[in-house]
Motif scaffolding. Structure first.
Motif, PDB file in Angstrom:
ATOM      1  N   GLU A 116       0.848  -1.182   0.000  1.00  0.00           N
ATOM      2  CA  GLU A 116       0.000   0.000   0.000  1.00  0.00           C
ATOM      3  C   GLU A 116       0.887   1.237   0.000  1.00  0.00           C
ATOM      4  N   PHE A 117       0.370   2.324  -0.593  1.00  0.00           N
ATOM      5  CA  PHE A 117       1.123   3.571  -0.653  1.00  0.00           C
ATOM      6  C   PHE A 117       0.428   4.632   0.200  1.00  0.00           C
ATOM      7  N   PHE A 118       1.232   5.421   0.886  1.00  0.00           N
ATOM      8  CA  PHE A 118       0.700   6.467   1.757  1.00  0.00           C
ATOM      9  C   PHE A 118       1.504   7.750   1.569  1.00  0.00           C
ATOM     10  N   THR A 119       0.794   8.872   1.614  1.00  0.00           N
ATOM     11  CA  THR A 119       1.453  10.170   1.645  1.00  0.00           C
ATOM     12  C   THR A 119       1.448  10.669   3.077  1.00  0.00           C
ATOM     13  N   LEU A 120       2.618  11.105   3.553  1.00  0.00           N
ATOM     14  CA  LEU A 120       2.755  11.656   4.894  1.00  0.00           C
ATOM     15  C   LEU A 120       2.812  13.177   4.768  1.00  0.00           C
ATOM     16  N   GLN A 121       1.894  13.851   5.419  1.00  0.00           N
ATOM     17  CA  GLN A 121       1.771  15.297   5.251  1.00  0.00           C
ATOM     18  C   GLN A 121       1.735  15.998   6.601  1.00  0.00           C
ATOM     19  N   LEU A 122       2.477  17.078   6.729  1.00  0.00           N
ATOM     20  CA  LEU A 122       2.429  17.900   7.938  1.00  0.00           C
ATOM     21  C   LEU A 122       1.465  19.058   7.717  1.00  0.00           C
ATOM     22  N   LYS A 123       0.559  19.235   8.672  1.00  0.00           N
ATOM     23  CA  LYS A 123      -0.346  20.387   8.625  1.00  0.00           C
ATOM     24  C   LYS A 123       0.087  21.357   9.722  1.00  0.00           C
ATOM     25  N   GLY A 124       0.370  22.597   9.308  1.00  0.00           N
ATOM     26  CA  GLY A 124       0.834  23.598  10.258  1.00  0.00           C
ATOM     27  C   GLY A 124       2.336  23.720  10.300  1.00  0.00           C
ATOM     28  N   ALA A 125       2.999  23.285   9.209  1.00  0.00           N
ATOM     29  CA  ALA A 125       4.469  23.246   9.201  1.00  0.00           C
ATOM     30  C   ALA A 125       5.098  24.462   8.542  1.00  0.00           C
ATOM     31  N   GLY A 126       4.302  25.508   8.302  1.00  0.00           N
ATOM     32  CA  GLY A 126       4.903  26.749   7.829  1.00  0.00           C
ATOM     33  C   GLY A 126       4.499  27.169   6.438  1.00  0.00           C
ATOM     34  N   LYS A 127       5.010  28.312   6.052  1.00  0.00           N
ATOM     35  CA  LYS A 127       4.647  28.981   4.806  1.00  0.00           C
ATOM     36  C   LYS A 127       5.057  28.168   3.578  1.00  0.00           C
ATOM     37  N   THR A 128       4.220  28.262   2.544  1.00  0.00           N
ATOM     38  CA  THR A 128       4.507  27.677   1.235  1.00  0.00           C
ATOM     39  C   THR A 128       4.208  28.746   0.178  1.00  0.00           C
ATOM     40  N   PRO A 129       4.524  28.486  -1.086  1.00  0.00           N
ATOM     41  CA  PRO A 129       4.174  29.459  -2.129  1.00  0.00           C
ATOM     42  C   PRO A 129       2.662  29.695  -2.250  1.00  0.00           C
ATOM     43  N   TYR A 130       1.870  28.866  -1.581  1.00  0.00           N
ATOM     44  CA  TYR A 130       0.412  28.955  -1.695  1.00  0.00           C
ATOM     45  C   TYR A 130      -0.244  29.515  -0.430  1.00  0.00           C
ATOM     46  N   SER A 131       0.547  30.084   0.460  1.00  0.00           N
ATOM     47  CA  SER A 131       0.004  30.534   1.751  1.00  0.00           C
ATOM     48  C   SER A 131      -0.745  31.859   1.654  1.00  0.00           C
ATOM     49  N   ARG A 132      -0.678  32.530   0.513  1.00  0.00           N
ATOM     50  CA  ARG A 132      -1.354  33.822   0.327  1.00  0.00           C
ATOM     51  C   ARG A 132      -0.950  34.797   1.432  1.00  0.00           C
ATOM     52  N   THR A 133      -1.892  35.277   2.224  1.00  0.00           N
ATOM     53  CA  THR A 133      -1.532  36.253   3.263  1.00  0.00           C
ATOM     54  C   THR A 133      -1.303  35.591   4.620  1.00  0.00           C
ATOM     55  N   ALA A 134      -1.330  34.263   4.675  1.00  0.00           N
ATOM     56  CA  ALA A 134      -1.237  33.549   5.959  1.00  0.00           C
ATOM     57  C   ALA A 134       0.199  33.119   6.250  1.00  0.00           C
ATOM     58  N   ASP A 135       0.372  32.510   7.449  1.00  0.00           N
ATOM     59  CA  ASP A 135       1.719  32.111   7.866  1.00  0.00           C
ATOM     60  C   ASP A 135       1.986  30.619   7.700  1.00  0.00           C
ATOM     61  N   GLY A 136       0.955  29.856   7.309  1.00  0.00           N
ATOM     62  CA  GLY A 136       1.147  28.425   7.091  1.00  0.00           C
ATOM     63  C   GLY A 136       1.237  27.599   8.357  1.00  0.00           C
ATOM     64  N   LEU A 137       1.006  28.233   9.490  1.00  0.00           N
ATOM     65  CA  LEU A 137       1.117  27.529  10.767  1.00  0.00           C
ATOM     66  C   LEU A 137      -0.258  27.107  11.269  1.00  0.00           C
ATOM     67  N   ALA A 138      -0.278  26.286  12.308  1.00  0.00           N
ATOM     68  CA  ALA A 138      -1.527  25.844  12.932  1.00  0.00           C
ATOM     69  C   ALA A 138      -1.391  25.987  14.437  1.00  0.00           C
ATOM     70  N   VAL A 139      -2.531  26.071  15.111  1.00  0.00           N
ATOM     71  CA  VAL A 139      -2.517  26.228  16.568  1.00  0.00           C
ATOM     72  C   VAL A 139      -2.968  24.932  17.244  1.00  0.00           C
ATOM     73  N   LEU A 140      -2.769  24.886  18.537  1.00  0.00           N
ATOM     74  CA  LEU A 140      -3.049  23.665  19.288  1.00  0.00           C
ATOM     75  C   LEU A 140      -4.500  23.233  19.167  1.00  0.00           C
ATOM     76  N   ARG A 141      -5.444  24.172  19.309  1.00  0.00           N
ATOM     77  CA  ARG A 141      -6.859  23.791  19.330  1.00  0.00           C
ATOM     78  C   ARG A 141      -7.286  23.122  18.021  1.00  0.00           C
ATOM     79  N   SER A 142      -6.908  23.719  16.887  1.00  0.00           N
ATOM     80  CA  SER A 142      -7.302  23.116  15.608  1.00  0.00           C
ATOM     81  C   SER A 142      -6.589  21.798  15.379  1.00  0.00           C
ATOM     82  N   SER A 143      -5.363  21.687  15.879  1.00  0.00           N
ATOM     83  CA  SER A 143      -4.581  20.466  15.683  1.00  0.00           C
ATOM     84  C   SER A 143      -5.113  19.318  16.522  1.00  0.00           C
ATOM     85  N   VAL A 144      -5.538  19.608  17.759  1.00  0.00           N
ATOM     86  CA  VAL A 144      -6.166  18.577  18.596  1.00  0.00           C
ATOM     87  C   VAL A 144      -7.432  18.068  17.928  1.00  0.00           C
ATOM     88  N   ARG A 145      -8.234  18.992  17.416  1.00  0.00           N
ATOM     89  CA  ARG A 145      -9.491  18.610  16.766  1.00  0.00           C
ATOM     90  C   ARG A 145      -9.230  17.721  15.552  1.00  0.00           C
TER      91      ARG A 145
END
Length: 522
Positions: A116-145
């Motif tokens: 089987e194949f899996f993609t491992l992805q980090l959410k909240g790991a910082g800015k990318t070329p697609y972050s627009r006006t945001a910082d690409g980070l995540a906070v504890l509350r959204s991450s727990v959820r």
């Protein structure tokens, strides 16, 4: 992670953005951009799933290692990998939004384990070329959820991404939780998500919108080759089969959402997976009282586009957008339209079967549609907890009177005093018909009850439960995260030691931030 078998098919076979600077920009003629995660200052592991680790080829011992902490916080890059962010577009709340892309998600790598194949992805790991006006980070509350909900959904039997790990970054992140001009610093966090891929409807929309038809053809054929190898035939027939398969998988996912009372909250086309799995857990929620018009999303509070009862129609609308994106490869509208028309027809048929199974009815009669419609109406006469109602319904016997039946489900009523007069009459009438219908079934009460309890969960991740875990975690107490994680691995089991979680939403949570509606910042 010595047993991780790296296999970067996505980056090896698809067109990359030649610009490797991490600057916000429009990216054309590419489906992804290489980008490294922002290094966290002081990462700390809060929780990890041994089950998901094993799924991708990581041992229980490795979870506690420094290499695990560094790799899945973004502090270090896994050997022989090049992290990347995907380029895609989307319709947000029905409006074309143009380029969106992975604004706060970075794909670390693809791995192969047990064929089987899996993609491992980090959410909240910082800015990318697609972050627009945001910082690409995540906070504890959204991450727990996100971390808890993905695993809760999996064990409910709902197609979903999985959660490998939840970590603190050690950094502070500025967020305006209600978008009301009151930003505050919160603890930064990172979730590692796992899926076959994170390819979305919007990935195809982006290529077609930019008239990058050569890339579109290559991308569709890549998806068929790696994710739907059972599809054969001439190219045009393959493209139609691909669309049909995505539609079928999407229908199955929505049926599961409706079965357990889950509301996604942000069904934009960039949040729809080609695999028919639930992705991007933002302002989601489970129905407390049965209300088809409820949405958990504050941004959607006026129009309620993504309300519970509208999810099947929105899924079809999103599939229309995917069909439009695939049209240049097919150049025939009729076969696409047939698939789209059959989507709702097949859904309605499957929905009836699913709903009857929730009622413990496993054969079909001509009056069943009326029985379902009548129940959906009576459930809304007074606030009635969906999860508790359907779970307790399994306790009703063929020999019960309507009055006995109402007594057995009374714990689901938020305002018991309202169950009188015409409302009580409506419930009595419905249960009279329902018990007659039960008596027409061949199954014994015991067998039927057992089957119902494998369909109707006892425990779901109510928003107030998540909020309690978030509040504790904010004080560095992670015991409630672990307790809920353990509870939600067996949502259909009685688990008497956790009986306190089989309860209606408490009054204090009715309007508390994080417990009723949430923003897209959630």
């Amino acid at each position: 992670m010595k047993n991780l078998k790296i296999n970067n098919r996505f980056t090896a076979e698809l067109p990359a953005d030649p610009n490797e600077t991490n600057e916000i920009r429009q990216v054309s003629n590419a489906v992804f951009s290489y980008v490294n995660p922002t290094k966290p200052s002081n990462p700390k592991l809060i929780h990890a799933s041994k089950e998901v680790a094993e799924l991708v080829g990581i041992s229980p011992e490795e979870i506690q290692s420094e290499s695990f902490l560094n790799a899945f916080s973004g502090k270090e890059i896994l050997p022989e990998t090049r992290p990347f962010a995907m380029c895609y577009a989307g319709h947000q709340f029905g409006n074309w939004a143009g380029q969106l892309g992975d604004g706060r998600a970075i794909n670390l790598t693809e791995v192969e384990n047990n064929n089987e194949f899996f993609t491992l992805q980090l959410k909240g790991a910082g800015k990318t070329p697609y972050s627009r006006t945001a910082d690409g980070l995540a906070v504890l509350r959204s991450s727990v959820r996100e971390y808890l909900c993905a695993e809760a959904m999996y064990h409910l039997g709902v197609p979903t991404t999985r959660s490998l790990s939840l970590m603190l970054s050690g950094d502070q992140v500025l967020r305006d939780i209600l978008y009301n001009g009151n930003p505050a610093y919160e603890k930064g966090a990172i979730v590692c998500r796992v899926a076959p891929s994170f390819i979305r409807f919007g990935s195809f929309e982006m290529l077609t919108a930019r008239n990058e038809l050569k890339n579109l053809k290559q991308f569709v054929e890549y998806n068929i080759k790696h994710y739907f190898p059972e599809i054969k035939g001439e190219p045009k027939e393959q493209y139609l089969q691909f669309f049909q398969t995505v539609a079928d998988k999407t229908r199955e996912m929505i049926l599961h959402w409706q079965r357990v009372g889950f509301v996604h909250g942000v069904m934009n086309t960039d949040n729809m997976s080609i695999h028919g799995i639930t992705i991007d857990y933002g302002p989601y929620g489970w129905l407390e009282n049965y209300d088809p018009d409820w949405t958990p999303n504050t941004t959607d509070s006026q129009n309620r586009r993504y309300r519970f009862g509208n999810q099947p129609q929105i899924a079809q609308w999103n599939l229309y957008q995917l069909a439009n994106a695939l049209y240049p490869l097919i150049n025939e509208a009729e076969p696409l339209e047939k698939i789209l028309e059959s989507f709702i027809n097949d859904y309605e048929s499957d929905y009836k079967t699913m709903f009857l199974s929730k009622l413990g009815l496993f054969t079909s009669t001509e009056s069943d549609s009326e029985l379902i419609t009548a129940l959906e109406t009576v459930l809304q006469l007074s606030e009635t907890d969906m999860t508790i109602f359907f779970r307790n319904l399994s306790q009703i016997l063929k020999s019960d009177s309507a009055e006995n039946a109402i007594e057995k489900i009374k714990d689901s009523f938020y305002k018991p005093k309202e169950i009188s007069g015409t409302i009580l009459e409506s419930w009595t009438k419905w249960f009279t018909v329902y018990i007659e219908r039960l008596n027409a079934e061949a199954l014994s009460d015991e067998v039927r009850s057992e089957k119902m309890n494998r369909i109707n969960p006892k425990y779901v991740l109510r928003n107030y439960m998540s909020q309690l875990a978030i509040d504790a975690a904010d004080k560095e107490d992670y015991s409630l995260i672990d307790e809920l994680y353990t509870l939600l691995q067996k949502p259909y089991d009685e688990q008497p030691e956790y009986q306190k979680w089989f309860a209606k939403r408490p009054d204090w949570a009715r309007s508390k931030v994080g417990c009723s509606m949430l923003s897209c910042s959630s």
